[in-house]
Scaffold this active site. Structure first.
Site, PDB file in Angstrom:
ATOM      1  CE  LYS A  42      -1.166  -3.503   2.503  1.00  0.00           C
ATOM      2  NZ  LYS A  42      -2.314  -4.340   2.541  1.00  0.00           N
ATOM      3  NE  ARG A  43       3.349   3.191   4.916  1.00  0.00           N
ATOM      4  CZ  ARG A  43       3.794   3.957   5.907  1.00  0.00           C
ATOM      5  NH1 ARG A  43       4.961   3.713   6.450  1.00  0.00           N
ATOM      6  NH2 ARG A  43       3.072   4.964   6.353  1.00  0.00           N
TER       7      ARG A  43
END
Length: 505
Positions: free
Chosen positions: A261-262
RNA sequence: GCCCGGUUCGUCUAUCGGCUAGGACAGCCCCCUUUCACGGGGCAAAGACGGGUUCGAUUCCCGUACCGGGUACCA
């Protein structure tokens, strides 16, 4: 008669669904549909501590958006329910007990703290055939002690007893034969102290009970496959074990590791299918949907990440994918995600979509911008005019809002340097000519424009760009005369006049 | 560390022992377009390394390197 093909996607509701998850869904779905089978969604919520509010709803909304609807799930119902593992809690205990009775599993009373200190003490501590003899479990304790501990409610788990010297092999649909040695496997917890099964027990029991014939999952599961195979054997279901396939992972575009996600925030592209806000941390992650992707393009892009049909064709509808998909054309290696390519897929889909299909979503974007659409026919005509220039749905706003309102900013600098009285005069005359013209059609407007330019001894080329900037605000957009036709005589004249004002010193 | 998996242009990939290694994205150039795109044409760009097997290896086998995954009472 061969068995009816049944596949399942088994997410845990701990957050939004990202690329890799949707791709796993896709491959499950495609195979199931192609074989005329069932696609099932089962919620793996055995870890109560990781439950996230709204995650399950999000998953189903995502599947809906993608067009990958299951035929059985906690929300769609079905004959093999419940489809939420937390609601099946009672089922697992029975099988765990059976395993203990058959000496294929055992009670373990070591507390989490004890295990933790053990791991600190011994760097690579494994609860396995080598160490289980030194631990506090029903293998080392006497029956009386075990019964005593259990009857007094001592917290305990049930662990699988992995055989000592055995080869565990299975055929993976993507990787072929994979061999593990039991000496390498550890005695995984099957039933936790809270009475919930771990994934390992639950996945086997549920796949069996739900008559799953093919189990596709991410490659990160490959190392725990031997435990699952063992369980299928121990439980006496080996003949009904599904065929396994471990899908290649989707990797970061840069650097190392699987996509997370990052990476999205860091590199400026969505990783989730749809926008997701974590209810606890309030962290936001943007999604492909809101970024302006068409679900068809999103699905198409995902399918080609690790699969191809061998012909070079890249654009596939869901129906075509269902037709053409085959597991033996799934690549073994992980694929780096390439956002540029993802955008290309979307652009292709926008270009090939009809204005009618695009219209509802584009209309929403305009509405959000404060532009309401009244003339449906005209709106579709505009979409047709600009769709080739739109990579994301959001681009329609930038590419077409000038049809509805005067440009917010005008790139005067693009015309100012070469502006002179002769040109100003031309435009003044053009206004008159247009005001008088009876017809308002692109061909006529262009003809008038060129004749007037010739009469003024000016090259049309020097005048076309200024006209464009006057009408559009910048150096972009479809043919100028097409634009003039759409916005109408009054507005055309008005915008030219307005710019002439701006150009006066 | 140990176990498992993987390794073709920058990226996604084709090739099921015969290769001048093909396509797509991105990049660059040209044409079309008196804007920006679309479209058309072109350029550049790859078999990790070392051993075998073979008439012939990108393709099969082994080793090494590198990358990834796993190694929880998480999935």
């Amino acid at each position: 008669m061969s068995k009816r093909v049944r596949l399942r996607f088994a997410p845990s509701p701990t957050g939004g669904l990202h690329l890799g998850g949707v791709r796993t869904v896709l491959f499950n779905y495609l195979f199931a549909k192609q074989q005329g089978g069932d696609f099932i969604v089962r919620i793996e919520d055995t870890d109560q501590t990781r439950f996230v509010e709204g995650a399950e709803e999000y998953i189903f909304e995502t599947l809906k958006w993608c067009g990958l609807e299951p035929s059985e799930s906690p929300v769609h119902g079905g004959p093999y329910g419940p489809y939420r593992q937390s609601e099946r809690k009672d089922i697992y205990r029975k099988y765990a007990d059976q395993l203990v009775k058959n000496e294929q599993a055992y009670y373990a009373f070591d507390t989490p703290e004890e295990l933790e200190s053990k791991r600190k003490e011994i760097p690579n501590f494994q609860y396995n055939q080598l160490s289980r003899g030194q631990m506090k479990n029903s293998l080392t304790l006497s029956n009386e002690e075990v019964n005593q501990l259990i009857s007094t409610g001592t917290r305990h788990v049930i662990r699988i007893k992995v055989p000592e010297n055995e080869e565990i092999r299975f055929t993976d649909m993507i990787r072929g034969e994979v061999i593990f040695h039991s000496s390498q496997a550890d005695d995984k917890v099957l039933l936790k102290a809270d009475g919930m099964p771990t994934y390992h027990l639950a996945v086997v029991v549920d796949d069996y009970l739900m008559k799953i014939t093919h189990a596709f999952r991410g490659e990160e599961w490959l190392p725990s496959a031997p435990v699952h195979i063992l369980l299928w054997r121990y439980l006496g279901w080996a003949d009904e074990m599904p065929q396994w396939a471990h899908l290649p992972l989707i990797l970061k575009p840069d650097g190392n590791g699987k996509l997370s996600k990052r990476d999205g925030d860091r590199l400026g592209f969505p990783v989730f299918a749809m926008d997701w806000t974590d209810p606890k941390s309030n962290e936001k992650a943007s999604g492909f949907k809101e970024r302006g992707f068409l679900p068809e393009a999103f699905v198409n892009m995902l399918a080609l990440l690790g699969w191809n049909d061998g012909t070079g064709q890249e654009i596939f509808s869901l129906a075509e994918l269902t037709e053409e998909f085959s597991m033996d054309r799934v690549h073994k290696a992980g694929a780096r995600f390439d956002y540029e390519k993802a955008k290309w897929f979307n652009h292709e889909w926008i270009k090939h979509s009809t204005a009618e299909k695009l219209e509802p979503e584009v209309k929403k974007l305009f509405l959000a911008k404060g532009i309401s659409v009244t003339d449906q026919k005209k709106f579709e005509h505009i979409i047709e005019l600009v769709k080739d220039r739109c990579t994301l749905l959001a681009d329609f706003v930038q590419q077409a809002s000038f049809f509805f309102q005067s440009p917010e900013t005008i790139d005067i600098a693009a015309i100012q340097p070469k502006w002179d009285d002769k040109k100003e005069l031309f435009f003044v005359e053009l206004i008159r000519a247009y005001q008088l013209s009876a017809l308002w059609e692109a061909g006529d407007l262009e003809k008038e424009f060129k004749e007037l330019a010739a009469a003024n001894q000016l090259k049309p080329g020097e005048l076309m760009l200024p006209l464009r900037v006057m009408l559009v605000g910048g150096k972009f957009g479809p043919g100028v005369f097409d634009i003039a036709v759409v916005i109408g005589k009054d507005e055309t004249v008005h915008r030219i006049q307005h710019c002439l004002q701006l150009l006066r010193p």
